[in-house]
Write a protein that holds these residues in place. Structure first.
Motif, short mmCIF file in Angstrom:
data_model
loop_
_atom_site.label_atom_id
_atom_site.label_comp_id
_atom_site.label_asym_id
_atom_site.label_seq_id
_atom_site.Cartn_x
_atom_site.Cartn_y
_atom_site.Cartn_z
N ALA A 52 0.83 -1.20 0.00
CA ALA A 52 0.00 0.00 0.00
C ALA A 52 0.87 1.26 0.00
CB ALA A 52 -0.95 0.00 1.20
N ILE A 53 1.96 1.22 0.74
CA ILE A 53 2.89 2.36 0.77
C ILE A 53 3.53 2.55 -0.59
CG2 ILE A 53 5.07 3.21 1.74
CD1 ILE A 53 4.17 1.75 4.41
N LEU A 54 3.97 1.46 -1.21
CA LEU A 54 4.58 1.56 -2.53
C LEU A 54 3.58 2.08 -3.57
CD1 LEU A 54 6.72 -1.70 -2.55
CD2 LEU A 54 7.59 0.65 -2.43
N ALA A 55 2.35 1.58 -3.53
CA ALA A 55 1.32 2.04 -4.47
C ALA A 55 1.02 3.52 -4.26
CB ALA A 55 0.06 1.20 -4.32
N ALA A 56 0.96 3.93 -3.01
CA ALA A 56 0.71 5.35 -2.71
C ALA A 56 1.87 6.21 -3.18
CB ALA A 56 0.47 5.52 -1.21
N ALA A 57 3.08 5.70 -3.01
CA ALA A 57 4.27 6.45 -3.46
C ALA A 57 4.25 6.61 -4.98
CB ALA A 57 5.54 5.74 -3.00
N ILE A 58 3.84 5.59 -5.69
CA ILE A 58 3.75 5.69 -7.15
C ILE A 58 2.85 6.84 -7.54
CG2 ILE A 58 2.80 4.56 -9.22
CD1 ILE A 58 3.84 1.88 -7.95
N GLN A 59 1.66 6.89 -6.94
CA GLN A 59 0.70 7.95 -7.27
C GLN A 59 1.24 9.32 -6.89
OE1 GLN A 59 -2.11 7.59 -9.05
NE2 GLN A 59 -1.55 5.44 -9.24
N ALA A 60 1.81 9.43 -5.71
CA ALA A 60 2.31 10.72 -5.24
C ALA A 60 3.47 11.22 -6.09
CB ALA A 60 2.73 10.61 -3.78
N ILE A 61 4.38 10.32 -6.44
CA ILE A 61 5.54 10.71 -7.26
C ILE A 61 5.08 11.07 -8.67
CG2 ILE A 61 7.71 9.91 -8.27
CD1 ILE A 61 8.00 8.16 -5.68
N ALA A 62 4.14 10.31 -9.21
CA ALA A 62 3.61 10.61 -10.54
C ALA A 62 3.00 12.01 -10.58
CB ALA A 62 2.58 9.58 -10.96
N GLU A 63 2.37 12.42 -9.49
CA GLU A 63 1.72 13.73 -9.43
C GLU A 63 2.65 14.86 -9.01
OE1 GLU A 63 -1.55 13.15 -6.75
OE2 GLU A 63 -2.53 11.71 -8.09
N GLN A 64 3.56 14.58 -8.05
CA GLN A 64 4.36 15.65 -7.46
C GLN A 64 5.86 15.48 -7.64
OE1 GLN A 64 2.37 15.17 -3.49
NE2 GLN A 64 2.25 17.41 -3.67
N GLY A 65 6.29 14.41 -8.26
CA GLY A 65 7.72 14.18 -8.43
C GLY A 65 8.36 13.74 -7.12
N ALA A 66 9.68 13.80 -7.10
CA ALA A 66 10.43 13.34 -5.93
C ALA A 66 10.25 14.24 -4.71
CB ALA A 66 11.91 13.23 -6.27
N SER A 67 9.56 15.36 -4.88
CA SER A 67 9.29 16.23 -3.73
C SER A 67 8.02 15.81 -2.99
CB SER A 67 9.19 17.68 -4.18
OG SER A 67 8.08 17.84 -5.04
N ALA A 68 7.38 14.76 -3.44
CA ALA A 68 6.16 14.28 -2.78
C ALA A 68 6.45 14.01 -1.31
CB ALA A 68 5.65 13.02 -3.46
N ARG B 12 4.74 4.68 -15.04
CA ARG B 12 5.61 5.25 -16.08
C ARG B 12 6.05 6.66 -15.68
NH1 ARG B 12 4.91 8.01 -21.17
NH2 ARG B 12 2.67 8.10 -20.90
N LYS B 13 5.12 7.45 -15.17
CA LYS B 13 5.48 8.80 -14.73
C LYS B 13 6.40 8.75 -13.51
CE LYS B 13 1.34 11.04 -16.50
NZ LYS B 13 0.04 11.62 -16.16
N ALA B 14 6.09 7.86 -12.58
CA ALA B 14 6.90 7.76 -11.37
C ALA B 14 8.33 7.33 -11.69
CB ALA B 14 6.26 6.78 -10.38
N ILE B 15 8.49 6.37 -12.59
CA ILE B 15 9.85 5.91 -12.91
C ILE B 15 10.62 7.01 -13.64
CG2 ILE B 15 9.50 4.72 -15.12
CD1 ILE B 15 11.52 3.37 -12.19
#
Length: 189
Positions: free
Chosen positions: A12-28, A102-105
């Motif tokens: 769940a943490i990894l999935a949430a991180a994917i979404q947050a990084i895709a939206e806000q980048g590494a500053s999430a 794809r956006k997160a990576i």
């Protein structure tokens, strides 16, 4: 005694991180990641000691998944063009099905939070695909150029193909075929 870690919470943490990084980048912020995962921020740090550890683990997990997809049912004995088509089309298909990953990576790949060691581990996964690219360019226009340059061209064509295939799903196969042919013509001739 410490409670055993839950694989469901980690996922769940990894999935949430994917979404947050895709939206806000590494500053999430980790607070937003934890909130999305439905866990306390302290719980996030039970699973990943730092934000950098979380991001590095996520980078490796996504790269490992992508590697598995690109080489799933890989036709080792097929002609070079068919092996390249397989890798390209599987990559594009993965990107269309998983736009947030794809956006997160892409965000993580551009981030200084991902260590050189993590990048090297991920690159090692793709050694076989690197050899395939070298074989493809051995006689073509791009022969003698550094593999990262050729890989970047493939990624740019694949990204463009993903964008159009996702935007116009009714024409996805046409874009995928055309994207591959553009890559093949650029690398092998």
């Amino acid at each position: 005694m410490a409670r055993p870690k839950s694989e469901d919470k980690r996922n769940a943490i990894l999935a949430a991180a994917i979404q947050a990084i895709a939206e806000q980048g590494a500053s999430a912020p980790t607070s937003k990641i934890a909130q999305r995962a439905g866990v306390a921020e302290g719980t996030l740090f039970t699973y990943f000691s730092t934000k950098d550890e979380l991001f590095n683990q996520l980078y490796l997990e996504i790269k490992t998944e992508l590697h598995g997809i690109m080489l799933a049912t890989y036709p080792r004995e097929a002609a070079l063009k068919e092996r390249m088509r397989h890798a390209f089309c599987n990559y594009v298909g993965w990107g269309v099905r998983h736009p947030a990953k794809r956006k997160a990576i892409a965000q993580l790949g551009a981030s200084e939070r991902v260590t050189e060691q993590t990048r090297a581990e991920a690159a090692q996964l793709f050694a076989q695909l690197g050899a395939l690219l070298q074989e493809s360019t051995a006689e073509g226009t791009l022969r003698g150029l550094p593999q990262p340059f050729v890989s970047a061209i493939m990624a740019a064509l694949a990204d463009t193909t993903m964008e159009f295939a996702a935007r116009e799903p009714e024409h996805a196969q046409r874009y995928i075929d055309s994207g591959f042919e553009a890559f093949w013509n650029a690398t092998s001739h």
